[in-house]
Design an enzyme around this catalytic site. Structure first.
Site, short mmCIF file in Angstrom:
data_model
loop_
_atom_site.label_atom_id
_atom_site.label_comp_id
_atom_site.label_asym_id
_atom_site.label_seq_id
_atom_site.Cartn_x
_atom_site.Cartn_y
_atom_site.Cartn_z
N CYS A 1 7.09 5.55 7.84
CA CYS A 1 6.24 5.36 6.66
C CYS A 1 7.11 5.33 5.41
O CYS A 1 7.93 6.22 5.20
CB CYS A 1 5.22 6.49 6.53
N GLY B 1 2.35 -8.95 9.91
CA GLY B 1 1.89 -10.23 9.36
C GLY B 1 1.20 -11.18 10.33
O GLY B 1 1.00 -12.35 10.00
N ASN C 1 0.82 -1.20 0.00
CA ASN C 1 0.00 0.00 0.00
C ASN C 1 0.85 1.25 0.00
O ASN C 1 1.93 1.29 0.59
CB ASN C 1 -1.01 -0.02 1.15
N MET D 1 -0.75 4.48 0.54
CA MET D 1 -1.86 5.41 0.78
C MET D 1 -1.38 6.87 0.79
O MET D 1 -2.11 7.76 0.38
CB MET D 1 -2.54 5.10 2.13
C1 DHB Z 1 1.52 4.26 4.75
C2 DHB Z 1 2.08 4.51 5.99
C3 DHB Z 1 2.85 3.54 6.59
O1 DHB Z 1 3.45 3.74 7.80
C4 DHB Z 1 3.04 2.31 5.94
O2 DHB Z 1 3.78 1.39 6.52
C5 DHB Z 1 2.48 2.07 4.73
C6 DHB Z 1 1.72 3.06 4.12
C7 DHB Z 1 0.77 5.30 4.04
O3 DHB Z 1 -0.17 5.93 4.56
O4 DHB Z 1 1.14 5.55 2.89
#
Ligand code: DHB
Length: 303
Positions: A126, A242, A67, A69
């Site tokens: 992230c 996981g 992802n 996001m």
């Molecule tokens: C996002 C944030 C995260 O900490 C992650 O591990 C994966 C995706 C995000 O919001 O893009």
């Protein structure tokens, strides 16, 4: 008995909702608690509203999902009402925060703390936000700086969430502990990608994304074990990555985690996964003749 206390917070059970899944609103967090989550971590919230990345931002891959996001969130100033609703769940609420720099992290953490969350989780890891997050989590000095600055301004526990994408996770964890972190959360996602062979283009609009789900588990488990084995890591570890069933959860406790969080499995299995993991855990403790989860924490370590 599954009730447990970590960083001075009492959880009805040791299986909490990880940040980023079904935790955008207060109501969705209440729902997770109704299905048995022992606590909930909010989606990461930053200083200003962010729409997130272009779509597609999520794709299933072998053993999990990717992802990107892009940390979509309404901005911390608008998050108070979600926390207020979430508090109705009757389980601890952990406010996950991120910022563009140290001052940004501090400002968001202070505001989040003022809403009455039980602890702050610093998302220093992230993989998708340009220029922030993961670069903090890969630099022990930055981890130390952000953690100590936040610790100086909030009087609730501060949990520091680490990325597995480092050479030595113990060095990073040690920096967090030296700066006063009350717990280490291990780990965030691993950066990955997938390409559509027909269009010959990456599937994710952002090209890369965070890999979560079963494929991440052995890596996260290894990180928890390395942290727990180090004499420098003197704070509890929250295991994440996981975890899909009770056996996965037990592995994390045996590796040294005091609490576990579940994210991607909620996406695949639905919120019923909390009840199933808790039932399996209780049955395991009974069969092993243990009265509490504390009796298995770190039991899988080499003596
Ligand atoms: C996002 C944030 C995260 O900490 C992650 O591990 C994966 C995706 C995000 O919001 O893009």
């Amino acid at each position: 008995m599954l009730r447990t206390s970590v960083t001075g917070i009492t959880f009805p059970n040791p299986v909490i909702l990880a940040s980023g899944i079904r935790d955008e609103t207060g109501h969705s967090m209440v729902r997770m608690a109704q299905f048995g989550a022992g606590g909930v971590v909010t989606k990461s919230v930053g200083p200003v509203p962010r729409p997130g990345n272009d779509l597609p931002a999520l794709v299933e891959v072998e053993g999990g999902m990717l992802n990107s996001m892009g940390l979509p969130n309404p901005g911390v100033d608008h998050y108070g009402e979600e926390v207020e609703v979430a508090k109705g769940a009757g389980v601890p609420i952990i406010g996950s925060v991120f910022g563009p720099d140290t001052d940004g992290f501090v400002a968001v953490a202070e505001k989040m703390a003022s809403y009455g969350v039980d602890a702050i989780e610093l998302n220093l890891s992230c993989p998708n936000a340009q220029g922030t997050a993961i670069s903090f989590g890969q630099d022990p000095d930055a981890v130390k700086q952000v953690t100590s600055a936040v610790k100086a301004k909030v009087d609730i526990p501060v949990w520091v969430k680490l990325t597995p994408m480092v050479v030595n996770i113990v060095d990073i964890g040690k920096a967090a502990v030296e700066a006063g972190a009350d717990a280490i959360v291990a780990t965030n996602t691993l950066m990955g990608m997938t390409i559509d062979v027909w269009s010959q283009k990456p599937v994710l609009a952002n090209t890369t994304g965070g890999l979560s789900g079963p494929a991440l588990k052995p890596v996260a488990l290894r990180c928890v074990w390395q942290l727990a084995s180090s004499p420098d890591i003197t704070v509890p570890i929250i295991g994440v990555g996981g975890i899909t069933d009770w056996k996965d959860a037990v592995e994390f406790f045996l590796a040294g985690a005091s609490l576990v969080s579940v994210g991607t499995a909620v996406y695949y299995e639905g919120p019923e996964v909390f009840g199933k993991i808790n039932e399996g855990l209780q049955d395991y403790l009974d069969r092993k003749g243990c009265e509490s989860i504390d009796q298995i924490i770190g039991k899988g370590m080499v003596e």
